[in-house]
Motif scaffolding. Structure first.
Motif, PDB file in Angstrom:
ATOM      1  N   MET A   1       0.831  -1.206   0.000  1.00  0.00           N
ATOM      2  CA  MET A   1       0.000   0.000   0.000  1.00  0.00           C
ATOM      3  C   MET A   1       0.863   1.252   0.000  1.00  0.00           C
ATOM      4  O   MET A   1       0.599   2.200  -0.746  1.00  0.00           O
ATOM      5  CB  MET A   1      -0.927   0.018   1.214  1.00  0.00           C
ATOM      6  CG  MET A   1      -1.731   1.309   1.344  1.00  0.00           C
ATOM      7  SD  MET A   1      -2.731   1.388   2.834  1.00  0.00           S
ATOM      8  CE  MET A   1      -4.132   0.402   2.308  1.00  0.00           C
ATOM      9  N   ALA A   2       1.905   1.251   0.840  1.00  0.00           N
ATOM     10  CA  ALA A   2       2.786   2.414   0.913  1.00  0.00           C
ATOM     11  C   ALA A   2       3.444   2.695  -0.428  1.00  0.00           C
ATOM     12  O   ALA A   2       3.532   3.847  -0.865  1.00  0.00           O
ATOM     13  CB  ALA A   2       3.839   2.194   1.991  1.00  0.00           C
TER      14      ALA A   2
ATOM     15  N   GLY B   1       4.368  12.994   2.085  1.00  0.00           N
ATOM     16  CA  GLY B   1       3.375  13.172   1.029  1.00  0.00           C
ATOM     17  C   GLY B   1       2.117  12.342   1.219  1.00  0.00           C
ATOM     18  O   GLY B   1       1.272  12.290   0.323  1.00  0.00           O
ATOM     19  N   GLN B   2       1.952  11.712   2.402  1.00  0.00           N
ATOM     20  CA  GLN B   2       0.794  10.843   2.619  1.00  0.00           C
ATOM     21  C   GLN B   2      -0.533  11.552   2.423  1.00  0.00           C
ATOM     22  O   GLN B   2      -1.512  10.952   1.974  1.00  0.00           O
ATOM     23  CB  GLN B   2       0.827  10.273   4.041  1.00  0.00           C
ATOM     24  CG  GLN B   2       1.919   9.258   4.297  1.00  0.00           C
ATOM     25  CD  GLN B   2       1.899   8.750   5.735  1.00  0.00           C
ATOM     26  OE1 GLN B   2       0.913   8.912   6.432  1.00  0.00           O
ATOM     27  NE2 GLN B   2       2.994   8.144   6.172  1.00  0.00           N
TER      28      GLN B   2
ATOM     29  N   PRO C   1       3.865   9.056  -1.976  1.00  0.00           N
ATOM     30  CA  PRO C   1       4.940   9.492  -2.868  1.00  0.00           C
ATOM     31  C   PRO C   1       6.326   9.033  -2.432  1.00  0.00           C
ATOM     32  O   PRO C   1       7.153   8.680  -3.275  1.00  0.00           O
ATOM     33  CB  PRO C   1       4.818  11.021  -2.830  1.00  0.00           C
ATOM     34  CG  PRO C   1       3.361  11.257  -2.589  1.00  0.00           C
ATOM     35  CD  PRO C   1       2.934  10.161  -1.651  1.00  0.00           C
ATOM     36  N   SER C   2       6.597   9.032  -1.113  1.00  0.00           N
ATOM     37  CA  SER C   2       7.902   8.579  -0.633  1.00  0.00           C
ATOM     38  C   SER C   2       7.996   7.059  -0.567  1.00  0.00           C
ATOM     39  O   SER C   2       9.042   6.504  -0.254  1.00  0.00           O
ATOM     40  CB  SER C   2       8.193   9.159   0.756  1.00  0.00           C
ATOM     41  OG  SER C   2       7.201   8.763   1.681  1.00  0.00           O
ATOM     42  N   GLN C   3       6.875   6.372  -0.836  1.00  0.00           N
ATOM     43  CA  GLN C   3       6.774   4.916  -0.965  1.00  0.00           C
ATOM     44  C   GLN C   3       7.094   4.150   0.316  1.00  0.00           C
ATOM     45  O   GLN C   3       7.518   3.000   0.266  1.00  0.00           O
ATOM     46  CB  GLN C   3       7.675   4.421  -2.117  1.00  0.00           C
ATOM     47  CG  GLN C   3       7.277   5.007  -3.462  1.00  0.00           C
ATOM     48  CD  GLN C   3       7.986   4.339  -4.621  1.00  0.00           C
ATOM     49  OE1 GLN C   3       9.151   3.973  -4.501  1.00  0.00           O
ATOM     50  NE2 GLN C   3       7.287   4.180  -5.724  1.00  0.00           N
ATOM     51  N   ARG C   4       6.855   4.764   1.459  1.00  0.00           N
ATOM     52  CA  ARG C   4       7.031   4.056   2.725  1.00  0.00           C
ATOM     53  C   ARG C   4       6.252   4.767   3.808  1.00  0.00           C
ATOM     54  O   ARG C   4       5.918   5.950   3.686  1.00  0.00           O
ATOM     55  CB  ARG C   4       8.510   3.981   3.117  1.00  0.00           C
ATOM     56  CG  ARG C   4       9.174   5.337   3.384  1.00  0.00           C
ATOM     57  CD  ARG C   4      10.611   5.175   3.852  1.00  0.00           C
ATOM     58  NE  ARG C   4      11.274   6.452   4.040  1.00  0.00           N
ATOM     59  CZ  ARG C   4      11.173   7.195   5.147  1.00  0.00           C
ATOM     60  NH1 ARG C   4      10.436   6.766   6.170  1.00  0.00           N
ATOM     61  NH2 ARG C   4      11.818   8.346   5.248  1.00  0.00           N
TER      62      ARG C   4
ATOM     63  N   SER D   1      -2.277   8.932  -9.130  1.00  0.00           N
ATOM     64  CA  SER D   1      -1.258   8.654 -10.136  1.00  0.00           C
ATOM     65  C   SER D   1      -0.238   7.644  -9.631  1.00  0.00           C
ATOM     66  O   SER D   1       0.510   7.063 -10.415  1.00  0.00           O
ATOM     67  CB  SER D   1      -0.539   9.949 -10.533  1.00  0.00           C
ATOM     68  OG  SER D   1       0.160  10.489  -9.423  1.00  0.00           O
ATOM     69  N   TYR D   2      -0.224   7.401  -8.309  1.00  0.00           N
ATOM     70  CA  TYR D   2       0.706   6.439  -7.742  1.00  0.00           C
ATOM     71  C   TYR D   2       0.081   5.056  -7.633  1.00  0.00           C
ATOM     72  O   TYR D   2       0.741   4.098  -7.247  1.00  0.00           O
ATOM     73  CB  TYR D   2       1.181   6.890  -6.347  1.00  0.00           C
ATOM     74  CG  TYR D   2       2.019   8.132  -6.383  1.00  0.00           C
ATOM     75  CD1 TYR D   2       3.395   8.057  -6.553  1.00  0.00           C
ATOM     76  CD2 TYR D   2       1.434   9.394  -6.289  1.00  0.00           C
ATOM     77  CE1 TYR D   2       4.173   9.197  -6.607  1.00  0.00           C
ATOM     78  CE2 TYR D   2       2.199  10.541  -6.341  1.00  0.00           C
ATOM     79  CZ  TYR D   2       3.567  10.441  -6.488  1.00  0.00           C
ATOM     80  OH  TYR D   2       4.326  11.577  -6.534  1.00  0.00           O
ATOM     81  N   ILE D   3      -1.208   4.940  -7.898  1.00  0.00           N
ATOM     82  CA  ILE D   3      -1.900   3.647  -7.744  1.00  0.00           C
ATOM     83  C   ILE D   3      -1.778   2.813  -9.012  1.00  0.00           C
ATOM     84  O   ILE D   3      -1.994   3.307 -10.095  1.00  0.00           O
ATOM     85  CB  ILE D   3      -3.379   3.883  -7.383  1.00  0.00           C
ATOM     86  CG1 ILE D   3      -3.472   4.637  -6.063  1.00  0.00           C
ATOM     87  CG2 ILE D   3      -4.148   2.562  -7.293  1.00  0.00           C
ATOM     88  CD1 ILE D   3      -4.895   4.983  -5.654  1.00  0.00           C
TER      89      ILE D   3
END
Length: 283
Positions: free
Chosen positions: A229-230, A271-272, A235-238, A281-283
């Motif tokens: 999910m992260a 960026g959460q 955006p920071s992917q964590r 756009s990140y999904i």
């Protein structure tokens, strides 16, 4: 510190920080970071928890400095029920904390995350009272008591509230309506206090932290699902690392260099909480 390297936060040396944290790991991480920069720490909270955190800090400092725990008179504890304390209890604890090292320069409170994610209809009156107490009433009572002493001494100081993105207008998540309301009120309190206490040289700021893997939303998922999910929606992917990701800002806000930053709500979330259409756009 490497030879010749400038110590940016040299004005932290000797500062006394009262840390009131209902989040044990966050209280430990931030207290240790400040202690490593020569601050003295007074921990306020549950007696068993503060003793445990105090011992962890002393042990970590002993390892890093090749000293012994008994030699490190840098951490004290004050018992205070952060969930149910009345004004007289807070005043007594603050008075004890104030005299532990001679004064208090900084109050650092860490709000607790919601223990459960309930709909507004499922939230009980008892849960409401506890959420408001630990996240709003106790920080207010601590601020009131410490600000009074700061005013009387004429030296001023800093108040730092570590809250959560659930208290932001862009930080809505299902199941945290009451928790978010408490922290939104805390943010408003910080801004209002900054305006009124500035004349006493007291600065007031808040930090809205992002969600960590141990918060209510990620813990509904398996570890693998949380990581996935992260990577998809943040955006920071964590998820946030509560110690490392907050450390730099807390150190800055506790220093004299941050005096002119009063009245601000700082967002540290990787960026959460960026607007959802953009995050798609990140999904």
């Amino acid at each position: 510190m490497e030879s010749g390297k400038l110590e940016i936060w040299s004005d932290l040396k000797g500062k006394v920080v009262l840390v009131a944290s209902a989040v044990q790991d966050l209280g430990f991480a931030l207290s240790l970071s400040l202690a490593k920069r020569n601050c003295r720490i007074v921990l306020a909270g549950d007696a068993a928890q503060t003793r445990s955190v105090s011992q962890q800090i002393k042990s970590a400092l002993a390892i890093s400095s090749h000293g012994t725990v008994s030699e490190l008179d840098i951490v004290r504890e004050v018992e205070l029920d952060l969930h149910r304390a009345q004004e007289a209890d807070v005043d007594a604890a603050v008075n004890q904390a104030w005299h532990a090292f001679g004064r208090i320069h900084v109050l650092l409170t860490c709000s607790t995350a919601p223990g459960s994610r309930n709909t507004p209809m499922e939230y009980t009156e008892g849960e409401w009272d506890e959420t408001m107490a630990v996240n709003l009433r106790t920080p207010w009572l601590l601020t009131k008591s410490i600000a009074r002493q700061m005013q009387q001494t004429g030296h001023g100081g800093s108040i730092i509230y570590v809250s959560s993105v659930t208290g932001l207008g862009r930080g809505y998540f299902p199941g945290v309506s009451v928790h978010g309301a408490a922290l939104a009120a805390l943010h408003q309190l910080a801004v209002s206090l900054a305006m009124e206490l500035g004349k006493y040289q007291i600065s007031v700021m808040a930090i809205a932290r992002g969600l960590t893997e141990s918060d209510a939303l990620p813990t509904l998922l398996t570890s693998e699902q949380a990581v996935k999910m992260a990577s998809r929606i943040i955006p920071s992917q964590r998820w946030m690392n509560p110690g490392e990701d907050l450390e730099g800002l807390v150190i800055f806000l506790a220093s004299d260099s941050a005096k002119y930053s009063t009245g601000n709500i700082f967002i540290v979330d990787g960026g959460q909480t960026l607007p959802r259409p953009r995050m798609r756009s990140y999904i």
